[in-house]
Write a protein that holds these residues in place. Structure first.
Motif, mmCIF file in Angstrom:
data_model
loop_
_atom_site.group_PDB
_atom_site.id
_atom_site.type_symbol
_atom_site.label_atom_id
_atom_site.label_comp_id
_atom_site.label_asym_id
_atom_site.label_seq_id
_atom_site.Cartn_x
_atom_site.Cartn_y
_atom_site.Cartn_z
ATOM 1 N N GLY A 150 0.802 -1.229 0.000
ATOM 2 C CA GLY A 150 0.000 0.000 0.000
ATOM 3 C C GLY A 150 0.828 1.269 0.000
ATOM 4 O O GLY A 150 0.304 2.346 0.249
ATOM 5 N N LYS A 151 2.129 1.162 -0.312
ATOM 6 C CA LYS A 151 3.013 2.337 -0.261
ATOM 7 C C LYS A 151 2.581 3.424 -1.241
ATOM 8 O O LYS A 151 2.420 4.591 -0.868
ATOM 9 C CB LYS A 151 4.459 1.924 -0.617
ATOM 10 N N THR A 152 2.400 3.024 -2.511
ATOM 11 C CA THR A 152 2.066 4.022 -3.522
ATOM 12 C C THR A 152 0.686 4.617 -3.243
ATOM 13 O O THR A 152 0.479 5.820 -3.399
ATOM 14 C CB THR A 152 2.110 3.385 -4.921
ATOM 15 N N THR A 153 -0.243 3.775 -2.796
ATOM 16 C CA THR A 153 -1.579 4.278 -2.476
ATOM 17 C C THR A 153 -1.505 5.325 -1.376
ATOM 18 O O THR A 153 -2.177 6.358 -1.434
ATOM 19 C CB THR A 153 -2.480 3.112 -2.039
ATOM 20 N N LEU B 214 6.497 13.207 -7.497
ATOM 21 C CA LEU B 214 7.392 12.687 -8.525
ATOM 22 C C LEU B 214 6.978 11.244 -8.816
ATOM 23 O O LEU B 214 7.038 10.396 -7.939
ATOM 24 C CB LEU B 214 8.834 12.739 -8.023
ATOM 25 N N PHE B 215 6.551 11.003 -10.058
ATOM 26 C CA PHE B 215 6.022 9.676 -10.387
ATOM 27 C C PHE B 215 7.128 8.691 -10.724
ATOM 28 O O PHE B 215 8.237 9.083 -11.054
ATOM 29 C CB PHE B 215 5.059 9.765 -11.569
ATOM 30 N N GLN B 216 6.753 7.410 -10.673
ATOM 31 C CA GLN B 216 7.739 6.376 -10.946
ATOM 32 C C GLN B 216 8.223 6.451 -12.379
ATOM 33 O O GLN B 216 9.397 6.323 -12.651
ATOM 34 C CB GLN B 216 7.114 5.015 -10.676
ATOM 35 N N ASP B 217 7.273 6.628 -13.320
ATOM 36 C CA ASP B 217 7.659 6.692 -14.723
ATOM 37 C C ASP B 217 7.702 8.145 -15.157
ATOM 38 O O ASP B 217 6.669 8.786 -15.304
ATOM 39 C CB ASP B 217 6.648 5.915 -15.567
ATOM 40 N N PRO B 218 8.902 8.713 -15.369
ATOM 41 C CA PRO B 218 8.973 10.145 -15.666
ATOM 42 C C PRO B 218 8.240 10.494 -16.956
ATOM 43 O O PRO B 218 7.745 11.602 -17.106
ATOM 44 C CB PRO B 218 10.478 10.407 -15.788
ATOM 45 N N GLN B 219 8.171 9.537 -17.892
ATOM 46 C CA GLN B 219 7.565 9.871 -19.179
ATOM 47 C C GLN B 219 6.102 10.247 -19.060
ATOM 48 O O GLN B 219 5.581 10.982 -19.875
ATOM 49 C CB GLN B 219 7.722 8.702 -20.141
ATOM 50 N N ASP B 220 5.431 9.718 -18.038
ATOM 51 C CA ASP B 220 4.026 10.077 -17.862
ATOM 52 C C ASP B 220 3.878 11.552 -17.534
ATOM 53 O O ASP B 220 2.846 12.157 -17.762
ATOM 54 C CB ASP B 220 3.411 9.256 -16.722
ATOM 55 N N ASP C 258 7.892 8.673 -5.692
ATOM 56 C CA ASP C 258 7.625 7.241 -5.777
ATOM 57 C C ASP C 258 8.823 6.563 -6.442
ATOM 58 O O ASP C 258 9.075 6.803 -7.625
ATOM 59 C CB ASP C 258 6.346 7.014 -6.581
ATOM 60 N N GLU C 259 9.553 5.761 -5.699
ATOM 61 C CA GLU C 259 10.724 5.042 -6.217
ATOM 62 C C GLU C 259 11.644 5.961 -7.021
ATOM 63 O O GLU C 259 11.914 5.712 -8.204
ATOM 64 C CB GLU C 259 10.291 3.863 -7.095
ATOM 65 N N PRO C 260 12.152 7.038 -6.418
ATOM 66 C CA PRO C 260 12.942 7.992 -7.207
ATOM 67 C C PRO C 260 14.295 7.449 -7.645
ATOM 68 O O PRO C 260 14.906 7.995 -8.557
ATOM 69 C CB PRO C 260 13.121 9.179 -6.252
ATOM 70 N N THR C 261 14.777 6.371 -7.026
ATOM 71 C CA THR C 261 16.125 5.894 -7.356
ATOM 72 C C THR C 261 16.150 4.961 -8.557
ATOM 73 O O THR C 261 17.207 4.727 -9.134
ATOM 74 C CB THR C 261 16.755 5.140 -6.170
#
Lengths: 260, 269, 537
Positions: C332-335, C373-379, C450-453
């Protein structure tokens, strides 16, 4: 047709279902009488309900057919100036018996066509079609397009949703007017199209690296149910259809506005 | 199986000739069906439409579309093939998205035109035909229009080939002209197979022409000429907007774009 | 398999993307090709796969020695051999980066996906069934065989794709960043798969920015920088030169010649003041409960998702705090993160930002204070240039002030020279930095990542770490969801552990570690290697 749609009822081969669908659709279209179409439609509805497919197929067909019927009623019910038997007039509007019959004939005939092919697509698995193409040495690319479209569709709409959310999170607001809307389209569609093109590129590499599109014959891991009885049924169905068409239309069938 | 060579020989010609034959047969089948329909149009529809014409229209167009697909698909490189499913989904997703903001058009060919611009007329035609066939799994009524969709993809590819996407203002013009062809082409299908149109708004337009005393075919043709050119002009503009917003490296990876200098400023090679 | 590559140019480019590479892979041998983002790893992988130049029309000058055949590519000209992928993949198989983009999309089950290459090779049916069974059991996939490929987790998909490439028993497998974006369990599973491949006698070429993890299976190692091979040789020998050259590769925390600065640095200090910037109170969340048409959606959903994704979460983020949120996949981290900017709305409970309840505020309105900051930068990216991207939607109206803000954000992310580039043309790590710059330019009160690394090389990680500490020093609350506890341990002072939608631990980093990670692992999370080493002596 969904990737996880149930197996065909009773282990039927997709080709068997397809030939049955074609026979029903072609004969009703050829006979072209609203009474026959209505009877076939009722029979199909009953059959599908017994089968359990009715709950999926009939609403889907209704979504397509209701606007179509309304459109036909509007066009032919109100303005059929070729009609002779006038039932009601008001200004340019002329409701005629011929117009209503024409609308009913077209509407019901199309409904049979829609229901029969929706039933086919709801009871066939795309992967089975892919396997059949391999079996008959037809281009596997056709199966790829079919299966791939159905598999990636949910992923694409999920991605479109994620992009919209990410942009909202950056405070994206849609400007007023057509210009603002067009800008919003560009801002949302560009990342979507980019991502899809990029992913398609990786997929092409992956498919090529696994030998897809090579020249040799392709085999299939998947086994599609079939039986000699079904094979005989398919041939009989196609032959019967040919005979029926020949008898029904006879030699003068191509006369314009000719035999019904 | 045991072929030892890791490389391909120079491409064979015999297979190519067979494929070309399929393409020609497919095109001929579609053209012949169209000509027959226009010549054989009933003068008086009180007798109903000849169901023979309907079946002929259905089978002629479908056969043509299938032959075209069978001829074109195996020659398409995998890198283009994987774009076709994407195009089909875009036809639906973008069509819905834009359709929800700009109302009275179909806008269901954005993906097809996009592929035509990126990969050329043959890929565009195949995408259009496949779009019709795959979409018909959800809505069987679009099946007979597959040949028309192929025509749109083909014409869009030609427009790109001859530089109509190099100037932004030319794209809608090319779309408008494509729309005229598409409208004239699909009207007989709508009238012979369905005796009308499938939408209520388009149906109202047809009724208006009918009320003025037009025959069914000419009423539907006029309706199509009202909406199709505008629709395609919008679609072509949206696609032009998209391809120019994409990074150059992405668009330049398509050989068709490089070879025919489809986009302004793109290098020739 | 042996490759000696002189140059490779993409069409229309005047600088080679890769050059001067010597690669030799024997049976049962693993070679690690390490390099930062944009170092040419993926291009090299695709050359090995026989995909490049292929139809992409690049210019390759190289000599291949594959299965006793010699292949010579000599730059331009039509005399170059064209690789026949259908035969090539029986010798060299390839697995690309993003698992979901590798799926054939025509297979209805995992078994069919594994069989895909066999089908294309025209293998006879009985033989194919047997081969799929053997491959699956050797790589530990037997229990997945009847699942649907699209429903698998990222790690399972990756293992399936590797199995699909391995099914033809190729002499060599080329794996491009097989660990990217996986959590600890999945990484271990993929490592086991690679181990079994080596045991079966296959050669493996592993391309990755990480020296640790599966890289430890490698005997030989090759370092790439700017498309050039800068070092090669036995792994231990090359490790030191990786540090000498300061390449943006990610060190193995377990390795001997560790960089002193990262190991000796004390854990992050806690901030002094703690005015709450964001607070979740008793948040409960279930999928489907926020639908606009609950009447239509509820009946179907109620049965499938009675389980709450978040089950009574209380969490306060103070100004200046740096908080890491960790937990197994599906905890439930991202939520939780999505609640902080209103992308997810609680079924019950409250979300307060700067002491105001955000219920009823649009995501766009919340974004004035909260940056995500989203996991997929392209979004997240949609503009034509990096500078326009960073300047998009800034509150400053004065163009000069705006430009200054953009410039400063670009400088902090090391993007000053790329201001005019198209965001999508940048390598993955730089794209993530662009997304980071867009966030920094807004100077938010709450910064969630979200998962910036993931997909960052070492240069990117350093910039990210600086950004986190500077933002916190400015008074922003920073929360990152990550499975990279090594990174979090160095740059966050507080650790929150989630499990099954509940917070199971929350407190100063070292204390949470001491309480729960005596065994090295807890709640599906692996303790930071640096902390484990610190504990040992």
């Amino acid at each position: 047709m969904l990737p996880d749609s149930p197996a065909a009822p009773g282990g039927l081969n997709p080709l068997t279902l397809l030939s049955a669908a074609v026979v029903i659709a072609v004969t009703t279209t050829a006979i072209n009488s609203w009474a026959v179409s209505a009877a076939v439609l009722l029979l199909l509805a009953a059959l599908l309900s017994l089968n359990g497919l009715g709950r999926k197929v009939l609403p889907a067909a209704a979504v397509i057919m209701v606007p179509f019927w309304l459109s036909l009623l509007l066009t032919h019910g109100l303005f059929f100036h070729e009609g002779r038997t006038i039932l009601w007039t008001a200004g340019p509007v002329r409701v005629t018996a011929e117009g209503l019959e024409f609308a009913a004939g077209m509407g019901l005939r199309t409904a049979v066509f829609v229901v029969v092919f929706l039933a086919f697509s709801f009871s066939v698995r795309p992967a089975d079609l892919m396997a059949l193409l391999s079996k008959y040495r037809l281009p596997p690319q056709l199966g790829f397009v079919l299966c791939s479209t159905l598999t990636i569709a949910p992923a694409v709409s999920g991605r479109a949703r994620r992009i919209a959310q990410a942009q909202q999170s950056r405070g994206l607001v849609t400007g007023p007017g057509a210009g603002g809307r067009l800008r919003a389209v560009r801002q949302q569609a560009v990342p979507l199209v980019m991502a899809l093109l990029h992913e398609a590129g990786s997929r092409a590499d992956s498919l090529e690296a696994r030998g897809f599109g090579g020249r040799g014959p392709r085999t299939s891991y998947r086994e599609v149910p079939d039986s000699p009885a079904q094979r005989i049924f398919r041939w009989l169905a196609v032959a019967a259809l040919a005979v029926f068409l020949a008898l029904w239309f006879g030699p003068g069938w191509f006369t314009p506005g000719g035999v019904r | 199986m045991s072929s030892s060579s890791l490389t391909l020989p120079a491409s064979g010609q015999a297979a190519g000739r067979n494929r070309r034959l399929l393409e020609i047969l497919g095109g001929a089948s579609i053209a012949a069906t169209y000509v027959y329909l226009v010549l054989a149009q009933p003068t008086d529809i009180t007798n109903g439409l000849s169901s023979g014409s309907t079946l002929l229209a259905l089978s002629g167009f479908l056969l043509g579309a299938v032959l075209l697909i069978a001829g074109v698909l195996p020659t398409i490189p995998t890198s283009t093939l994987v774009l076709i499913p994407v195009a089909l989904v875009l036809n639906i997703v973008l069509g819905q998205f834009i359709g929800s903001t700009l109302v009275p058009f179909y806008l269901d060919s954005i993906g097809t035109v996009l592929i035509a611009v990126l990969a050329g007329p043959a890929a565009g035609a195949a995408t259009g035909a496949l779009s019709g066939i795959v979409w018909s799994l959800f809505n069987p009524t679009v099946l007979p229009f597959a040949a028309g969709a192929a025509l749109i993809g083909f014409l869009a590819g030609l427009a790109a080939r001859y530089g109509l996407f190099r100037r932004f203002y030319l794209a809608p013009v090319a779309g408008f002209v494509t729309g005229i062809f598409a409208g004239v082409f699909s009207a007989p299908i709508a009238s012979f197979v369905y005796g009308g149109t499938s939408g209520i708004a388009t149906g109202a337009v047809v009724s208006a022409f009918r009320a003025m005393g037009d025959s069914l075919l000419s009423a539907i043709t006029k309706q199509a000429l009202l909406s199709d050119p505008m629709d395609k002009a919008i679609v072509f503009s949206v696609v032009a907007l998209l391809v120019y917003a994409l990074p150059r490296r992405t668009t330049l990876q398509f050989p068709f774009i490089r070879r025919h200098r489809v986009l302004a400023g793109a290098k020739t090679s | 398999m042996r490759l000696s590559l002189e140059t490779f140019y993409y069409p229309g480019e005047d600088r080679p993307t890769v050059q001067g590479i010597e690669l030799d892979v024997g049976a049962g041998e693993c070679v690690l090709v390490a390099g930062g983002s944009g170092s040419g790893k993926s291009t090299l992988a695709r050359i090995l796969a026989g995909v490049l130049p292929g139809r992409h029309n690049g210019e390759l000058t190289a000599r291949f020695e594959v299965a006793g055949e010699n292949l010579v590519f000599s730059g331009t000209g039509s005399v170059n051999p064209r690789v026949n992928p259908a035969v090539w993949n029986r010798n060299i198989a390839y697995v690309g980066q993003v698992p979901s983009a590798q799926l054939s999309t025509v297979a209805a089950t995992v078994a069919e996906e594994i069989a895909f290459a066999l089908e294309n090779a025209g293998m006879e049916h009985a033989l194919m069934k047997q081969r799929v069974r053997i491959t699956a059991s050797a790589l530990g996939l037997t229990e997945l065989l009847e699942r649907k490929p699209f429903e698998l987790s990222g790690g399972e998909q990756r293992r399936m794709i590797i199995a699909s490439a391995a099914a033809l028993n190729p002499a060599t497998l080329v794996l491009d960043e097989p660990m990217a974006g996986l959590d600890a369990d999945a990484r271990r599973a993929v490592e086991n798969v690679i181990g079994s491949l080596l045991d079966r006698g296959a050669g493996v070429v592993l391309l990755s920015p990480e020296l640790g993890g599966a890289g430890r299976l490698a005997g030989q190692m090759l370092l790439l920088d700017g498309g050039k091979m800068v070092a090669s040789g036995p792994r231990q020998a090359v490790l030191t030169s990786a540090w000498a050259a300061r390449l943006p590769v990610i060190p193995d925390p377990l390795d001997a010649p560790e960089p002193a600065e990262t190991m000796l640095q004390p854990p992050c200090p806690a901030p002094h003041a703690r005015t709450p910037a964001a607070a979740l109170g008793g948040v409960v969340y279930r999928y489907g409960t926020q639908r606009r048409r609950p009447f239509l959606a509820s009946r179907k959903r109620a049965k499938t998702s009675a389980q709450a994704v978040l089950d009574g979460v209380d969490l306060a983020l103070g100004a200046g705090e740096r908080v890491a949120i960790a937990g197994a996949n599906g905890a439930g981290k991202t939520t939780l993160l999505r609640h902080l900017n209103g992308l997810a709305r609680p079924e019950s409970g409250t979300v307060r930002i700067l002491d105001r309840d955000i219920a009823g505020q649009s995501v766009g309105a919340v974004s004035a204070h909260v940056s995500y900051l989203f996991q997929d930068p392209q979004d997240q990216l949609f503009e034509r240039t990096v500078a326009r991207e960073v300047g998009y939607g800034l509150p400053e109206l004065d163009p000069a002030a705006r430009e200054a803000v953009v410039k400063e954000a670009l400088r902090r992310c090391g993007l000053a020279e790329l201001a005019g580039a198209h965001p999508y043309e940048l390598p993955a790590s730089a794209q993530r930095l662009v997304a980071l710059a867009t966030v920094l330019a807004r100077r938010p009160a709450v910064l969630v990542m979200d998962e910036p690394t993931v997909a960052m090389d070492r240069d990117g990680l350093d910039r990210l770490a600086d950004a986190i500490s500077q933002e916190a020093a400015r008074g922003a609350a920073v929360a990152i969801v990550t499975h990279d506890l090594d990174f979090a341990y160095r740059h966050c002072h507080r650790l929150v552990l989630l499990s099954g939608g509940r917070i199971v631990a929350d407190g100063p980093f070292s204390r949470v570690l001491a309480h729960h990670f005596a065994g090295g692992e807890a709640f599906g999370v692996q303790a930071p290697a640096a902390w484990l080493r610190r504990r040992e002596p």
